[in-house]
Design a protein around this motif. Structure first.
Motif, PDB file in Angstrom:
ATOM      1  N   GLU A  22      73.339  94.606  90.709  1.00  0.00           N
ATOM      2  CA  GLU A  22      72.694  93.525  90.291  1.00  0.00           C
ATOM      3  C   GLU A  22      71.764  92.908  91.339  1.00  0.00           C
ATOM      4  N   ILE A  23      70.642  92.391  91.050  1.00  0.00           N
ATOM      5  CA  ILE A  23      69.937  91.854  92.129  1.00  0.00           C
ATOM      6  C   ILE A  23      70.459  90.340  92.315  1.00  0.00           C
ATOM      7  N   GLU A  24      70.480  89.917  93.698  1.00  0.00           N
ATOM      8  CA  GLU A  24      71.058  88.675  93.992  1.00  0.00           C
ATOM      9  C   GLU A  24      69.920  87.896  94.738  1.00  0.00           C
ATOM     10  N   LEU A  25      69.163  87.374  93.617  1.00  0.00           N
ATOM     11  CA  LEU A  25      67.994  86.389  94.163  1.00  0.00           C
ATOM     12  C   LEU A  25      68.076  85.157  93.797  1.00  0.00           C
ATOM     13  N   VAL A  26      67.828  84.178  94.869  1.00  0.00           N
ATOM     14  CA  VAL A  26      68.090  82.837  94.760  1.00  0.00           C
ATOM     15  C   VAL A  26      66.678  81.937  95.143  1.00  0.00           C
ATOM     16  N   SER A  27      66.018  81.254  94.429  1.00  0.00           N
ATOM     17  CA  SER A  27      64.681  81.026  95.103  1.00  0.00           C
ATOM     18  C   SER A  27      64.984  79.401  95.504  1.00  0.00           C
ATOM     19  N   ASN A  28      64.229  79.290  96.734  1.00  0.00           N
ATOM     20  CA  ASN A  28      64.510  77.932  97.402  1.00  0.00           C
ATOM     21  C   ASN A  28      63.288  76.947  97.210  1.00  0.00           C
ATOM     22  N   PRO A  29      63.489  75.724  96.792  1.00  0.00           N
ATOM     23  CA  PRO A  29      62.346  74.857  96.427  1.00  0.00           C
ATOM     24  C   PRO A  29      61.163  74.729  97.585  1.00  0.00           C
ATOM     25  N   ILE A  30      59.949  74.687  97.300  1.00  0.00           N
ATOM     26  CA  ILE A  30      58.864  74.101  98.433  1.00  0.00           C
ATOM     27  C   ILE A  30      58.386  72.864  97.770  1.00  0.00           C
ATOM     28  N   LYS A 166      60.822  80.339 108.248  1.00  0.00           N
ATOM     29  CA  LYS A 166      61.544  81.497 108.515  1.00  0.00           C
ATOM     30  C   LYS A 166      62.620  81.938 108.004  1.00  0.00           C
ATOM     31  N   SER A 167      63.335  80.965 107.605  1.00  0.00           N
ATOM     32  CA  SER A 167      64.974  81.236 107.268  1.00  0.00           C
ATOM     33  C   SER A 167      64.920  80.777 105.631  1.00  0.00           C
ATOM     34  N   ASN A 168      63.936  79.821 105.178  1.00  0.00           N
ATOM     35  CA  ASN A 168      64.244  79.155 103.912  1.00  0.00           C
ATOM     36  C   ASN A 168      63.185  79.737 102.900  1.00  0.00           C
ATOM     37  N   CYS A 169      62.045  80.310 103.289  1.00  0.00           N
ATOM     38  CA  CYS A 169      60.890  80.651 102.276  1.00  0.00           C
ATOM     39  C   CYS A 169      61.611  81.966 101.742  1.00  0.00           C
ATOM     40  N   PHE A 170      60.693  82.254 100.543  1.00  0.00           N
ATOM     41  CA  PHE A 170      61.113  83.145  99.611  1.00  0.00           C
ATOM     42  C   PHE A 170      60.631  84.565 100.574  1.00  0.00           C
ATOM     43  N   TYR A 171      61.017  85.738 100.265  1.00  0.00           N
ATOM     44  CA  TYR A 171      60.493  86.913 100.605  1.00  0.00           C
ATOM     45  C   TYR A 171      59.094  87.431 100.137  1.00  0.00           C
ATOM     46  N   LYS A 294      57.576  86.691  88.816  1.00  0.00           N
ATOM     47  CA  LYS A 294      58.025  85.406  89.320  1.00  0.00           C
ATOM     48  C   LYS A 294      59.284  84.857  88.841  1.00  0.00           C
ATOM     49  N   VAL A 295      60.089  84.840  89.836  1.00  0.00           N
ATOM     50  CA  VAL A 295      61.469  84.460  89.113  1.00  0.00           C
ATOM     51  C   VAL A 295      61.831  83.083  89.789  1.00  0.00           C
ATOM     52  N   GLY A 296      62.677  82.221  89.008  1.00  0.00           N
ATOM     53  CA  GLY A 296      62.913  81.064  89.479  1.00  0.00           C
ATOM     54  C   GLY A 296      63.092  79.957  88.391  1.00  0.00           C
ATOM     55  N   ALA A 297      62.997  78.689  88.876  1.00  0.00           N
ATOM     56  CA  ALA A 297      63.089  77.566  88.059  1.00  0.00           C
ATOM     57  C   ALA A 297      62.185  76.630  87.489  1.00  0.00           C
ATOM     58  N   THR A 298      61.039  76.785  88.305  1.00  0.00           N
ATOM     59  CA  THR A 298      59.850  75.847  87.922  1.00  0.00           C
ATOM     60  C   THR A 298      58.696  76.395  88.805  1.00  0.00           C
ATOM     61  N   ASP A 299      57.646  76.164  87.865  1.00  0.00           N
ATOM     62  CA  ASP A 299      56.121  76.450  88.713  1.00  0.00           C
ATOM     63  C   ASP A 299      55.816  75.180  89.222  1.00  0.00           C
ATOM     64  N   VAL A 300      54.544  75.062  89.922  1.00  0.00           N
ATOM     65  CA  VAL A 300      53.923  73.771  90.407  1.00  0.00           C
ATOM     66  C   VAL A 300      54.137  72.489  89.519  1.00  0.00           C
ATOM     67  N   ASN A 301      54.644  71.625  89.687  1.00  0.00           N
ATOM     68  CA  ASN A 301      54.923  70.423  89.014  1.00  0.00           C
ATOM     69  C   ASN A 301      55.153  69.226  89.870  1.00  0.00           C
ATOM     70  N   ALA A 323      55.289  66.789  94.847  1.00  0.00           N
ATOM     71  CA  ALA A 323      54.839  68.036  94.202  1.00  0.00           C
ATOM     72  C   ALA A 323      55.894  69.290  94.459  1.00  0.00           C
ATOM     73  N   GLN A 324      56.300  69.959  93.690  1.00  0.00           N
ATOM     74  CA  GLN A 324      57.146  71.180  94.121  1.00  0.00           C
ATOM     75  C   GLN A 324      57.054  72.230  93.295  1.00  0.00           C
ATOM     76  N   ALA A 325      57.532  73.340  93.889  1.00  0.00           N
ATOM     77  CA  ALA A 325      57.625  74.829  93.055  1.00  0.00           C
ATOM     78  C   ALA A 325      58.947  75.484  93.545  1.00  0.00           C
ATOM     79  N   ASP A 326      59.631  75.998  92.434  1.00  0.00           N
ATOM     80  CA  ASP A 326      60.913  76.541  92.601  1.00  0.00           C
ATOM     81  C   ASP A 326      61.054  77.920  92.321  1.00  0.00           C
ATOM     82  N   TRP A 327      60.350  79.146  92.874  1.00  0.00           N
ATOM     83  CA  TRP A 327      60.200  80.533  92.311  1.00  0.00           C
ATOM     84  C   TRP A 327      60.211  81.276  93.217  1.00  0.00           C
ATOM     85  N   SER A 328      60.485  82.622  93.077  1.00  0.00           N
ATOM     86  CA  SER A 328      60.044  83.572  94.035  1.00  0.00           C
ATOM     87  C   SER A 328      59.479  84.891  93.401  1.00  0.00           C
ATOM     88  N   PRO A 329      58.613  85.608  94.444  1.00  0.00           N
ATOM     89  CA  PRO A 329      57.916  87.032  93.896  1.00  0.00           C
ATOM     90  C   PRO A 329      59.173  87.852  93.939  1.00  0.00           C
TER      91      PRO A 329
END
Length: 345
Positions: A22-30, A166-171, A294-301, A323-329
């Motif tokens: 299983e892929i373990e992917l957790v998106s962090n909000p920007i 460096k440590s908090n952005c998505f890959y 595009k995997v995550g909780a929300t697009d730009v809103n 304004a926020q976005a919470d997803w990861s490619p």
């Protein structure tokens, strides 16, 4: 396990258990925030037209800024080259302003456009932070230099990142394709299909180089579908000019040559080549469109969790707009993708 029969009542080969991870992917909000003074809010509150005009403008600018940041990080997030790698000995002409030259390979003009006053972190090659919270004072696009507000900032081979990224952005795409270890809980060393393909161009980008690089994705990853190649805007013009040179003009009074994108038909399907000003000039990324998610909780809103549009500040006289976005490619099949490196003039 597949069994080859001999025409008799043959015995099946022993089964081999399929392996699934299983892929373990957790998106962090920007998050991007903008503040409005109490007096400005009061003035706008008495004029509906003024309120709508100012808020539409401000929210529009915020959305564009956040989308640009997401585009940059989608390409470069957590990569080893960050926003750019410093080359040579940085200059310190005034003792308070530090000017660094970015390598040709890692320079992307779209990143630095309008980036004055942005706050960055500087890391050494091994990943140790050298200096945090440095402010961009000016950018010289012609010479690929960036100046900062700190006179003892960095050294050659240091890497620049947005503050906290460096440590908090998505890959991003480059980071996912240059991965040779464990990413999202899956080891590329154990599962070869979880590792992307890398092709060193070693010169100017050309169609034969592109197709040679893509052949690795065909052979290793089984690429058999239409794909996209994102290349630096500067390199796209080389391909555009080469293609235009092959066009034979007729007797038309007006000749129009040039392309917004280029599509080649290859052994795996169509390859659409698209330019992007935030792609570093020495790199390009190819991937099947169906394999990029595009995997995550929300697009730009705006706002938090569908809450209020504005937030009253507790310790200051004003309001805050978030304004926020919470997803990861996510590249779901790295073996079908190619990271091109070493592209030069």
């Amino acid at each position: 396990m597949i069994t080859y029969g001999d025409g008799t009542v043959f015995t099946y080969n022993d089964a081999i258990a399929a392996v699934y991870d299983e892929i373990e992917l957790v998106s962090n909000p920007i998050v991007l925030r903008s503040r409005i003074s109490l007096s400005a809010a009061n003035r706008m509150a008495h004029d509906e037209d003024t309120f709508i005009t100012k808020m539409s403008f401000r929210s529009g600018v915020m959305k564009k800024s956040l989308v640009k940041r997401l585009e940059i990080e989608t390409i470069l997030g957590r990569s080893t080259i960050g926003l750019g790698v410093i080359t040579g000995t940085p200059s310190n002409p005034s003792g308070t302003i530090f000017t660094a030259t970015i390598t040709d390979a890692t320079w992307a003009p779209g990143i630095w456009s309008g980036l004055e006053n942005a706050v960055l972190d500087v890391y050494q090659t091994g990943g140790t932070i050298r200096k945090a919270d440095v402010v961009v004072t000016s950018v010289d696009h012609a010479n690929k230099t960036v100046s900062f507000d700190d006179g003892t900032l960095a050294a050659a081979t240091d890497v620049l990142y947005f503050k906290g990224a460096k440590s908090n952005c998505f890959y991003g795409l480059i980071a996912q394709l240059e991965n040779a270890g464990t990413l999202f809980g899956i080891s590329a060393a154990t599962y070869s299909l979880w590792a992307g393909n890398t092709y060193a161009v070693g010169g100017a980008i050309a169609m034969d180089k592109i197709l040679t690089g893509m052949s690795a994705a065909v052979g290793k990853g089984g690429l058999d579908e239409d794909s996209i190649l994102v290349i630096p805007s500067k390199r796209f013009e080389k391909l555009n000019n080469d293609l235009a040179a092959l066009v034979r003009l007729g007797q038309e009074k007006k000749a129009q040559i040039g392309h917004n994108y280029i599509t080649y038909t290859a052994q795996f399907g169509d390859l659409t080549i698209c330019p992007h000003s935030c792609m570093p000039e020495g790199y390009a990324v190819a991937f099947p469109e169906s394999m990029l998610k595009k995997v995550g909780a929300t697009d730009v809103n705006f706002g938090f969790g569908g809450g209020e549009y504005f937030e009253r500040l507790e310790s200051a006289a004003g309001y805050q707009l978030i304004a926020q976005a919470d997803w990861s490619p996510l590249i779901s099949a790295p073996a079908k993708c190619v990271l091109f490196t070493g592209i030069t003039d």
